[in-house]
Write a protein that holds these residues in place. Structure first.
Motif, PDB file in Angstrom:
ATOM      1  N   ASP A   1      30.999 -30.081  64.168  1.00  0.00           N
ATOM      2  CA  ASP A   1      29.917 -29.106  64.281  1.00  0.00           C
ATOM      3  C   ASP A   1      30.425 -27.699  64.597  1.00  0.00           C
ATOM      4  N   ARG A   2      31.725 -27.494  64.562  1.00  0.00           N
ATOM      5  CA  ARG A   2      32.265 -26.158  64.825  1.00  0.00           C
ATOM      6  C   ARG A   2      31.849 -25.208  63.707  1.00  0.00           C
TER       7      ARG A   2
ATOM      8  N   ARG B   1      35.815 -31.871  66.238  1.00  0.00           N
ATOM      9  CA  ARG B   1      34.376 -31.610  66.262  1.00  0.00           C
ATOM     10  C   ARG B   1      33.963 -31.114  64.893  1.00  0.00           C
TER      11      ARG B   1
END
Length: 136
Positions: free
Chosen positions: A69-70, A67
């Motif tokens: 968007d962490r 991910r």
């Protein structure tokens, strides 16, 4: 502890390095240490599982999912403290710029094979993709 040893530090050395095989993976405990999985006794060898360093579900939500968007997370990929990789900032910048340009120039970029079709090399420490078929 001898002057050539280095260890994981939190105010004191608990697990120190000795010359036993691969120095990145094998450590000897300098004193008894209580862990959730049991006791590591002084002098006992401990193998560091590098591949599992960022896979603790108690620390990382869905650790096996990529991910982008962490938020910031604790990671050990580049080491830490005085052993932090001097090229880490360059490597991170290269990834940000490279992946950003790739996404910008090839917005339709996608995997051209099923996950089950991907083949990996079989390394002792690191496995990597043999090829990554893509389409755009």
């Amino acid at each position: 502890m001898d002057s050539g040893a280095s260890g994981i530090r939190s105010g004191r050395t608990v697990v120190g390095l000795r010359s036993l095989g691969d120095p990145r993976l094998l450590r000897l405990a300098d004193e008894d240490v209580e862990l959730p999985s049991g006791t590591v006794e002084k002098g006992q060898a401990v193998v560091i599982a590098m591949g599992s360093a960022a896979s603790d579900e108690a620390v990382y939500e869905a650790p096996d999912t990529v991910r982008f968007d962490r938020g910031r997370s604790l990671q050990l990929m580049f080491g830490g403290g005085p052993h932090y990789c001097p090229g880490a900032h360059l490597a991170k910048a290269e990834l940000q710029v490279g992946l950003g340009l790739l996404a910008e120039r090839l917005p339709g970029l996608r995997l051209a094979a099923g996950l089950e079709e991907l083949r990996f090399t079989e390394g002792e420490e690191l496995s990597s993709l043999e090829s990554l078929p893509v389409a755009w």
